[in-house]
Design an enzyme around this catalytic site. Structure first.
Site, PDB file in Angstrom:
ATOM      1  N   LYS A  55     -74.679 -15.927 -32.673  1.00  0.00           N
ATOM      2  CA  LYS A  55     -74.612 -14.482 -32.400  1.00  0.00           C
ATOM      3  C   LYS A  55     -74.557 -14.167 -30.910  1.00  0.00           C
ATOM      4  O   LYS A  55     -74.203 -13.068 -30.519  1.00  0.00           O
ATOM      5  CB  LYS A  55     -75.815 -13.759 -33.040  1.00  0.00           C
ATOM      6  CG  LYS A  55     -75.740 -13.721 -34.557  1.00  0.00           C
ATOM      7  CD  LYS A  55     -76.938 -13.013 -35.181  1.00  0.00           C
ATOM      8  CE  LYS A  55     -76.869 -11.509 -35.012  1.00  0.00           C
ATOM      9  NZ  LYS A  55     -77.987 -10.834 -35.734  1.00  0.00           N
TER      10      LYS A  55
ATOM     11  N   TYR B 173     -74.036   1.790 -34.707  1.00  0.00           N
ATOM     12  CA  TYR B 173     -74.318   0.759 -35.723  1.00  0.00           C
ATOM     13  C   TYR B 173     -75.309   1.323 -36.745  1.00  0.00           C
ATOM     14  O   TYR B 173     -75.090   1.248 -37.963  1.00  0.00           O
ATOM     15  CB  TYR B 173     -74.891  -0.484 -35.035  1.00  0.00           C
ATOM     16  CG  TYR B 173     -75.646  -1.427 -35.942  1.00  0.00           C
ATOM     17  CD1 TYR B 173     -74.982  -2.353 -36.749  1.00  0.00           C
ATOM     18  CD2 TYR B 173     -77.049  -1.413 -35.991  1.00  0.00           C
ATOM     19  CE1 TYR B 173     -75.684  -3.216 -37.579  1.00  0.00           C
ATOM     20  CE2 TYR B 173     -77.756  -2.276 -36.814  1.00  0.00           C
ATOM     21  CZ  TYR B 173     -77.069  -3.174 -37.611  1.00  0.00           C
ATOM     22  OH  TYR B 173     -77.765  -4.031 -38.432  1.00  0.00           O
TER      23      TYR B 173
ATOM     24  N   SER C 148     -80.832  -1.446 -42.555  1.00  0.00           N
ATOM     25  CA  SER C 148     -81.470  -1.875 -41.304  1.00  0.00           C
ATOM     26  C   SER C 148     -82.617  -0.955 -40.909  1.00  0.00           C
ATOM     27  O   SER C 148     -82.563   0.263 -41.147  1.00  0.00           O
ATOM     28  CB  SER C 148     -80.415  -1.866 -40.197  1.00  0.00           C
ATOM     29  OG  SER C 148     -81.017  -2.013 -38.939  1.00  0.00           O
TER      30      SER C 148
ATOM     31  N   VAL D 106     -85.116  -9.799 -37.447  1.00  0.00           N
ATOM     32  CA  VAL D 106     -85.079 -11.116 -38.085  1.00  0.00           C
ATOM     33  C   VAL D 106     -84.817 -12.222 -37.055  1.00  0.00           C
ATOM     34  O   VAL D 106     -83.998 -12.054 -36.152  1.00  0.00           O
ATOM     35  CB  VAL D 106     -83.986 -11.157 -39.176  1.00  0.00           C
ATOM     36  CG1 VAL D 106     -84.148 -12.398 -40.046  1.00  0.00           C
ATOM     37  CG2 VAL D 106     -84.004  -9.887 -40.029  1.00  0.00           C
TER      38      VAL D 106
ATOM     39  N   PHE E 283     -88.817  -7.062 -20.831  1.00  0.00           N
ATOM     40  CA  PHE E 283     -88.893  -5.763 -20.154  1.00  0.00           C
ATOM     41  C   PHE E 283     -90.339  -5.426 -19.803  1.00  0.00           C
ATOM     42  O   PHE E 283     -91.273  -5.760 -20.550  1.00  0.00           O
ATOM     43  CB  PHE E 283     -88.296  -4.654 -21.034  1.00  0.00           C
ATOM     44  CG  PHE E 283     -86.818  -4.798 -21.270  1.00  0.00           C
ATOM     45  CD1 PHE E 283     -85.979  -5.271 -20.271  1.00  0.00           C
ATOM     46  CD2 PHE E 283     -86.257  -4.453 -22.501  1.00  0.00           C
ATOM     47  CE1 PHE E 283     -84.610  -5.407 -20.485  1.00  0.00           C
ATOM     48  CE2 PHE E 283     -84.890  -4.584 -22.714  1.00  0.00           C
ATOM     49  CZ  PHE E 283     -84.071  -5.066 -21.709  1.00  0.00           C
TER      50      PHE E 283
HETATM   51  N1  LIG Z   1     -80.496  -9.998 -37.797  1.00  0.00           N
HETATM   52  C1  LIG Z   1     -81.253  -8.909 -37.881  1.00  0.00           C
HETATM   53  O1  LIG Z   1     -82.307  -8.808 -37.232  1.00  0.00           O
HETATM   54  C2  LIG Z   1     -80.849  -7.772 -38.795  1.00  0.00           C
HETATM   55  C3  LIG Z   1     -81.666  -6.634 -38.824  1.00  0.00           C
HETATM   56  C4  LIG Z   1     -81.305  -5.573 -39.659  1.00  0.00           C
HETATM   57  C5  LIG Z   1     -80.182  -5.662 -40.458  1.00  0.00           C
HETATM   58  N2  LIG Z   1     -79.395  -6.774 -40.395  1.00  0.00           N
HETATM   59  C6  LIG Z   1     -78.206  -6.820 -41.258  1.00  0.00           C
HETATM   60  O2  LIG Z   1     -78.174  -8.065 -41.937  1.00  0.00           O
HETATM   61  C7  LIG Z   1     -76.808  -8.450 -42.154  1.00  0.00           C
HETATM   62  C8  LIG Z   1     -76.595  -9.850 -41.611  1.00  0.00           C
HETATM   63  O3  LIG Z   1     -76.804  -9.856 -40.195  1.00  0.00           O
HETATM   64  P1  LIG Z   1     -76.848 -11.184 -39.336  1.00  0.00           P
HETATM   65  O4  LIG Z   1     -77.946 -11.038 -38.359  1.00  0.00           O
HETATM   66  O5  LIG Z   1     -76.798 -12.329 -40.236  1.00  0.00           O
HETATM   67  O6  LIG Z   1     -75.496 -11.047 -38.482  1.00  0.00           O
HETATM   68  P2  LIG Z   1     -74.226 -11.994 -38.311  1.00  0.00           P
HETATM   69  O7  LIG Z   1     -73.352 -11.320 -37.300  1.00  0.00           O
HETATM   70  O8  LIG Z   1     -74.649 -13.388 -38.049  1.00  0.00           O
HETATM   71  O9  LIG Z   1     -73.542 -11.939 -39.744  1.00  0.00           O
HETATM   72  C9  LIG Z   1     -72.606 -10.963 -40.139  1.00  0.00           C
HETATM   73  C10 LIG Z   1     -71.443 -11.685 -40.810  1.00  0.00           C
HETATM   74  O10 LIG Z   1     -70.552 -10.714 -41.358  1.00  0.00           O
HETATM   75  C11 LIG Z   1     -69.211 -11.097 -41.058  1.00  0.00           C
HETATM   76  N3  LIG Z   1     -68.410  -9.874 -41.061  1.00  0.00           N
HETATM   77  C12 LIG Z   1     -68.630  -8.753 -40.326  1.00  0.00           C
HETATM   78  N4  LIG Z   1     -67.756  -7.809 -40.651  1.00  0.00           N
HETATM   79  C13 LIG Z   1     -66.944  -8.322 -41.632  1.00  0.00           C
HETATM   80  C14 LIG Z   1     -65.852  -7.810 -42.385  1.00  0.00           C
HETATM   81  N5  LIG Z   1     -65.379  -6.569 -42.209  1.00  0.00           N
HETATM   82  N6  LIG Z   1     -65.261  -8.634 -43.303  1.00  0.00           N
HETATM   83  C15 LIG Z   1     -65.720  -9.894 -43.496  1.00  0.00           C
HETATM   84  N7  LIG Z   1     -66.765 -10.426 -42.822  1.00  0.00           N
HETATM   85  C16 LIG Z   1     -67.358  -9.631 -41.902  1.00  0.00           C
HETATM   86  C17 LIG Z   1     -69.311 -11.798 -39.710  1.00  0.00           C
HETATM   87  O11 LIG Z   1     -68.229 -12.661 -39.430  1.00  0.00           O
HETATM   88  C18 LIG Z   1     -70.638 -12.549 -39.846  1.00  0.00           C
HETATM   89  O12 LIG Z   1     -70.456 -13.827 -40.383  1.00  0.00           O
HETATM   90  C19 LIG Z   1     -75.944  -7.390 -41.497  1.00  0.00           C
HETATM   91  O13 LIG Z   1     -75.553  -6.452 -42.461  1.00  0.00           O
HETATM   92  C20 LIG Z   1     -76.893  -6.754 -40.500  1.00  0.00           C
HETATM   93  O14 LIG Z   1     -76.528  -5.433 -40.191  1.00  0.00           O
HETATM   94  C21 LIG Z   1     -79.700  -7.834 -39.583  1.00  0.00           C
END
Ligand SMILES: NC(=O)c1ccc[n+]([C@@H]2O[C@H](COP(=O)([O-])OP(=O)(O)OC[C@H]3O[C@@H](n4cnc5c(N)ncnc54)[C@H](O)[C@@H]3O)[C@@H](O)[C@H]2O)c1
Length: 316
Positions: A185, A146, A123, A177, A208
């Protein structure tokens, strides 16, 4: 494709989530002969994100999953690891670090002997406060638990890859993203989603004071393309994945108003957060040259594409 054939066996963790579901559906389209397995425990994901999915699903918590018991000696071509606690306001330090880091450690331990390729989500939050584009070699400065958990994941990935140079582990530092399949979410969904929802409800978009903070907003289709490119990476590495351009919240409100045919001015509110990221921007030099990544969606184009998807039922 060099290392991955046209019918690969791929695992996607977090595939019921926002980015994971977009990635899973894109892989299904790109590799129609692929064997796909999603692993997710639905803690923040939703099955509705996987409408049209034809693969397997393992409902398990990755922090406790016994991979060898689940998959035995199955030959797996790559593991996309996107599962993570993604609510950055969850301040339980034990749970954030335990679940995020131990889930990843279990994957590393399973994949080590077979050198199964791992592509995992890191991230931009690992960089902490910034005033200019972040470069991968910058030191980590996590401002919340986090981000700390993601820094530890990067640390253990770097040391695992250093021990075994023939094992490819790719970390992708996603920036901010936005795009289809993020509504589940709730509060952690992108500001693009929240502001669009407010505008559609006829409300002034709340940002803000005074809207000049900037973000590298990146469309999920670019993130999916960049993640798939990592299937062909020749060596381990950690790369930024963003749009490459910081844009202000005021600009975002203008773009949304144009797309939605409205003229609602921002409603500026006080920022209650002491440690707020006032600026994020991905330096893309390294990922361009290593993976050939080239984002296709400047903010105007990504928002337009997203709004068409989000409000598609009105158009038809
Ligand atoms: N969305 C963003 O802007 C962003 C930015 C930087 C990094 N990320 C990273 O991208 C990845 C996806 O994020 P997202 O935005 O799709 O979030 P999201 O919350 O929609 O997806 C995360 C998924 O992981 C599952 N999950 C979490 N912990 C788990 C576990 N221990 N076992 C099984 N399933 C588990 C959740 O149920 C969920 O479906 C993550 O690793 C997040 O940290 C996202």
């Amino acid at each position: 494709m060099s290392s991955i054939d046209s019918s690969p066996n791929l695992i996607i963790t977090g595939g019921a989530g926002f980015i994971g579901s977009n990635l899973t559906l894109a892989l299904q389209e790109k590799f129609p002969g692929a064997r796909l397995t999603v692993i997710d425990d639905f803690r923040s994901g939703d099955f509705k994100n996987l409408a049209g999915y034809r693969g397997d699903f393992v409902a398990q918590n990755l922090a406790t999953l016994d991979w060898h018991k689940q998959f035995g000696n199955e030959q797996i071509d790559a593991i996309f690891h996107l599962a993570s606690i993604t609510d950055t306001t969850l301040h339980d330090q034990f749970v954030q670090v335990h679940d995020n880091v131990e889930s990843f450690r279990r994957i590393l331990n399973f994949a080590r002997s077979t050198r199964t390729r791992i592509i995992y989500a890191s991230s931009a939050s690992t960089y902490g406060p910034a005033t200019e584009a972040s470069v991968e070699s910058n030191g980590a400065a996590p401002a919340n638990i986090y981000a700390f958990s993601k820094v530890i994941m990067d640390n253990i990935a770097i040391s695992a890859a250093a021990e075994l140079p023939d094992w490819i582990i790719i970390g992708l530092r996603y920036f901010n993203v936005y795009g289809p399949r993020e509504a589940h979410k709730g509060i952690p969904a992108s500001m693009v989603y929240h502001l669009a929802t407010q505008i559609k409800a006829g409300q002034r978009p709340r940002i803000f004071k005074h809207g000049e903070q900037k973000r590298d907003f990146v469309y999920v289709k670019d993130i999916v393309e960049g993640s798939i490119l990592a299937l062909e990476a020749k060596e381990s590495g950690i790369y930024n994945l963003g749009c490459g351009q910081a844009r202000s919240f005021n600009e975002l409100v203008d773009i949304l108003n144009k797309c939605l045919g409205t003229k609602l001015p921002p409603d500026y509110i006080d920022n209650p957060h002491a440690h707020y990221q006032n600026f994020t921007e991905a330096d893309l030099d390294k990922v361009r040259s290593a993976l050939g990544y080239q984002p296709q969606f400047p903010l105007e184009d990504g928002v337009r594409d997203y709004m068409k998807w989000l409000y598609r039922e009105e158009k038809s």
